[in-house]
Design a protein around this motif. Structure first.
Motif, short mmCIF file in Angstrom:
data_model
loop_
_atom_site.label_atom_id
_atom_site.label_comp_id
_atom_site.label_asym_id
_atom_site.label_seq_id
_atom_site.Cartn_x
_atom_site.Cartn_y
_atom_site.Cartn_z
N LEU A 1 -16.44 -4.32 -6.16
CA LEU A 1 -15.06 -4.51 -5.70
C LEU A 1 -14.29 -3.19 -5.74
O LEU A 1 -13.58 -2.84 -4.81
N SER A 2 -14.46 -2.45 -6.83
CA SER A 2 -13.77 -1.15 -6.97
C SER A 2 -14.19 -0.21 -5.85
O SER A 2 -13.36 0.46 -5.24
N ALA A 3 -15.51 -0.17 -5.61
CA ALA A 3 -16.03 0.74 -4.57
C ALA A 3 -15.46 0.35 -3.21
O ALA A 3 -15.07 1.21 -2.42
N LEU A 4 -15.38 -0.96 -2.97
CA LEU A 4 -14.83 -1.45 -1.70
C LEU A 4 -13.41 -0.96 -1.51
O LEU A 4 -13.04 -0.45 -0.44
N PHE A 5 -12.60 -1.08 -2.58
CA PHE A 5 -11.19 -0.70 -2.43
C PHE A 5 -11.01 0.82 -2.38
O PHE A 5 -10.08 1.31 -1.75
N THR A 6 -11.92 1.55 -3.04
CA THR A 6 -11.85 3.01 -2.94
C THR A 6 -12.08 3.44 -1.50
O THR A 6 -11.37 4.30 -0.97
N ALA A 7 -13.06 2.79 -0.86
CA ALA A 7 -13.35 3.12 0.54
C ALA A 7 -12.15 2.76 1.43
O ALA A 7 -11.76 3.52 2.32
N LEU A 8 -11.57 1.60 1.13
CA LEU A 8 -10.41 1.14 1.91
C LEU A 8 -9.25 2.13 1.76
O LEU A 8 -8.57 2.48 2.72
N GLN A 9 -9.06 2.61 0.53
CA GLN A 9 -7.98 3.56 0.24
C GLN A 9 -8.16 4.83 1.07
O GLN A 9 -7.20 5.35 1.64
N ALA A 10 -9.39 5.30 1.16
CA ALA A 10 -9.66 6.51 1.93
C ALA A 10 -9.25 6.31 3.39
O ALA A 10 -8.65 7.19 4.01
N ARG A 11 -9.55 5.12 3.93
CA ARG A 11 -9.19 4.85 5.33
C ARG A 11 -7.69 4.78 5.52
O ARG A 11 -7.15 5.28 6.51
N VAL A 12 -7.00 4.16 4.56
CA VAL A 12 -5.55 4.07 4.65
C VAL A 12 -4.92 5.46 4.61
O VAL A 12 -4.00 5.77 5.36
N GLU A 13 -5.47 6.31 3.73
CA GLU A 13 -4.92 7.67 3.62
C GLU A 13 -5.02 8.40 4.94
O GLU A 13 -4.10 9.10 5.34
N VAL A 14 -6.15 8.24 5.63
CA VAL A 14 -6.31 8.90 6.93
C VAL A 14 -5.28 8.35 7.91
O VAL A 14 -4.62 9.09 8.64
N ARG A 15 -5.10 7.04 7.88
CA ARG A 15 -4.21 6.42 8.85
C ARG A 15 -2.74 6.86 8.64
O ARG A 15 -2.06 7.20 9.60
N VAL A 16 -2.27 6.88 7.41
CA VAL A 16 -0.86 7.25 7.20
C VAL A 16 -0.63 8.74 7.39
O VAL A 16 0.50 9.18 7.52
N ALA A 17 -1.72 9.52 7.41
CA ALA A 17 -1.55 10.96 7.58
C ALA A 17 -1.66 11.35 9.04
O ALA A 17 -1.72 12.52 9.37
N ARG A 18 -1.64 10.37 9.96
CA ARG A 18 -1.95 10.66 11.36
C ARG A 18 -0.94 11.61 12.01
O ARG A 18 -1.24 12.28 12.97
N HIS A 19 0.29 11.66 11.46
CA HIS A 19 1.28 12.54 12.08
C HIS A 19 1.25 13.95 11.50
O HIS A 19 2.00 14.80 11.90
N VAL A 20 0.37 14.17 10.52
CA VAL A 20 0.31 15.49 9.90
C VAL A 20 -0.71 16.33 10.66
O VAL A 20 -1.75 15.83 11.07
N ARG A 21 -0.38 17.61 10.84
CA ARG A 21 -1.27 18.51 11.57
C ARG A 21 -2.65 18.52 10.92
O ARG A 21 -2.77 18.59 9.71
N GLN A 22 -3.69 18.45 11.73
CA GLN A 22 -5.05 18.45 11.18
C GLN A 22 -5.43 19.83 10.69
O GLN A 22 -5.10 20.80 11.29
#
Lengths: 216, 249
Positions: free
Chosen positions: A195-216
């Motif tokens: 469960l922890s691993a699942l949510f860690t992976a999910l967190q990584a995806r969310v971080e990418v999504r909310v950072a979409r307006h930041v310059r790569q």
């Protein structure tokens, strides 16, 4: 192995209870956290002190004590709650205090020019917070929110002491019948880990999504 | 007709008297450039005009909206918001909202403070971005725009509130030299359309081309004022002469 397989359906069902406890407490904790953070940075000294006191008490006492107080303590003053409700209340209050500190740091890390720009358009403090400051601070806070959530997921095991049949409690019940503590505790541990691993992976995806307006 | 009236604006930071009771009147459609060494109080004066900085004393009037220095009561906060809704403010650091696109940045003011319907706000924002030459950047986030483009979006954002006056706090100071012109050009066009503007800047070329009046500030007071011609070629005060010598290198 046969024991693991045969006990797995029951344990997975209990894991759903664990998950529900964690998700429910997290949602309530997020709301508590945001409002406590806002109280903590407000100019109103009563709000400020109340929030600081709440955070200090929660962070300065063991979660186990908090759970006992809510479930065994409150009935003494006429507030008798069932185990699940007690567990969610204790966990929410606990996680809310920790989240409020993350939110406060994140809100204060937003450039002060942002509040000025919002104010220059004629927005109220509340409008500026809601539309401009909080959305930006959530991005900053996501890594700590994720870590707090994973901590919470594991902390739900503590409510087994007030007879909530979540993953750990169910494991103990099975062990009482089968006398196989090593296998069953390891299985329970593996489920927590998954469960922890699942949510860690999910967190990584969310971080990418909310950072979409930041310059790569 | 007076568009902006500042009366006795005074501001202290601790023992430091940043503004010592400044009076200033700006007429409708007038363009006023404020110059002065750093620490002269010019930016503080501009910020006090919309109470981004709270003056200790003084009265600000913009159009029909008047706010006096004083305690932050609920009533007064509402008056300050009214004042701000009719005053465009452009910051040195742009201060665009990084989580919103250029278009959303421009829409934000009308949508939030005037409760304007989204499609109407979008039409206005598109028109304004076109006006500042950024029609093709509507969907870009600020992080993908150059400094000059960001500042033009910031001007459009201020204009979306249909302000009576525009205030600029060193609008080109944070820009690379080659990006200054595009921002000044947008400001010149606005001046031509009759916008009342107060600009804190060191851009002497802009002052010469556009300003109806140049004000020189030092030590929290207005030292002298006049046309650009008068101030730049025939300054009366020693402090003005010294400052101009430094700016010209």
């Amino acid at each position: 192995m046969a024991l693991v397989l045969s006990s797995l359906p029951v344990l997975l069902w209990a894991a759903l209870v664990t998950l529900a406890l964690a998700v429910g407490s997290m949602i309530i904790g997020l709301v508590i956290g945001v409002f406590t953070a806002l109280a903590r940075i407000s100019k109103n000294r009563v709000l400020q002190k109340t929030a600081a006191f709440y955070i200090s008490v929660i962070r300065g006492t063991p979660l186990l004590v908090q759970i006992y107080v809510v479930y065994y303590g409150l009935p003494q003053v006429g507030i008798a709650l069932d185990p699940v409700t007690s567990g969610i209340i204790a966990l929410s209050l606990n996680v809310g205090a920790y989240l409020s500190e993350s939110f406060r740091a994140a809100i204060q890390s937003v450039d002060k020019g942002q509040m000025e720009a919002a104010a220059s358009l004629g927005m109220t403090y509340g409008q500026a917070m809601r539309r401009i400051i909080i959305p930006q601070s959530i991005r900053t806070a996501i890594p700590t929110i994720g870590n707090t959530y994973i901590g919470l997921l594991k902390d739900t095991s503590l409510v087994s002491v007030i007879t909530v049949t979540e993953l750990l409690q169910m494991t103990s019940l099975l062990i009482a019948k089968t006398f196989e503590p090593l296998t069953l505790y390891l299985t329970a541990g593996a489920i927590y880990w998954a469960l922890s691993a699942l949510f860690t992976a999910l967190q990584a995806r969310v971080e990418v999504r909310v950072a979409r307006h930041v310059r790569q | 007709m007076d568009m902006i009236t500042l009366q006795g604006i005074a501001k202290r930071f601790g023992d430091n008297h940043v503004l010592k009771g400044v009076n200033l009147t700006v007429n409708k459609s007038e363009v006023v450039v404020i110059m002065g060494p750093s620490g002269s109080g010019k930016s503080t004066l501009l910020r006090c005009t919309t109470y981004l900085e709270e003056p200790d004393e003084g009265i600000v009037r913009i159009g029909d909206y008047e706010v006096k220095a004083g305690a932050p009561t609920r009533q007064r906060q509402a008056e300050i918001r009214q004042l701000r809704q009719h005053t465009g403010f452009v910051f040195q650091q742009f201060n665009l909202f990084p989580h919103k696109t250029a278009l959303q940045n421009v829409m934000e003011g009308p949508v939030v403070t005037k409760k304007m319907p989204l499609d109407q706000a979008k039409a206005i924002a598109t028109e304004l971005l076109t006006k500042v030459g950024l029609a093709d950047k509507c969907d870009h986030y600020p992080s993908r725009l150059s400094g000059g483009q960001q500042q033009r979006v910031a001007i459009a954002r201020a204009l979306a509130m249909e302000p009576m006056v525009m205030l600029y706090d060193e609008p080109t100071s944070a820009l690379d030299p080659e990006l200054v012109r595009e921002v000044l050009q947008v400001m010149k066009n606005l001046a031509k359309e009759g916008m009342t503007m107060v600009v804190v800047t060191h851009e002497m070329g802009f002052a010469r081309d556009v300003a109806d009046r140049v004000i020189f500030m030092d030590g929290g007071v207005i030292v002298e004022e006049g046309t650009a011609e008068e101030i730049f070629h025939n300054p009366q005060e020693e402090r003005t002469r010294r400052f101009l010598a430094n700016v010209r290198h």
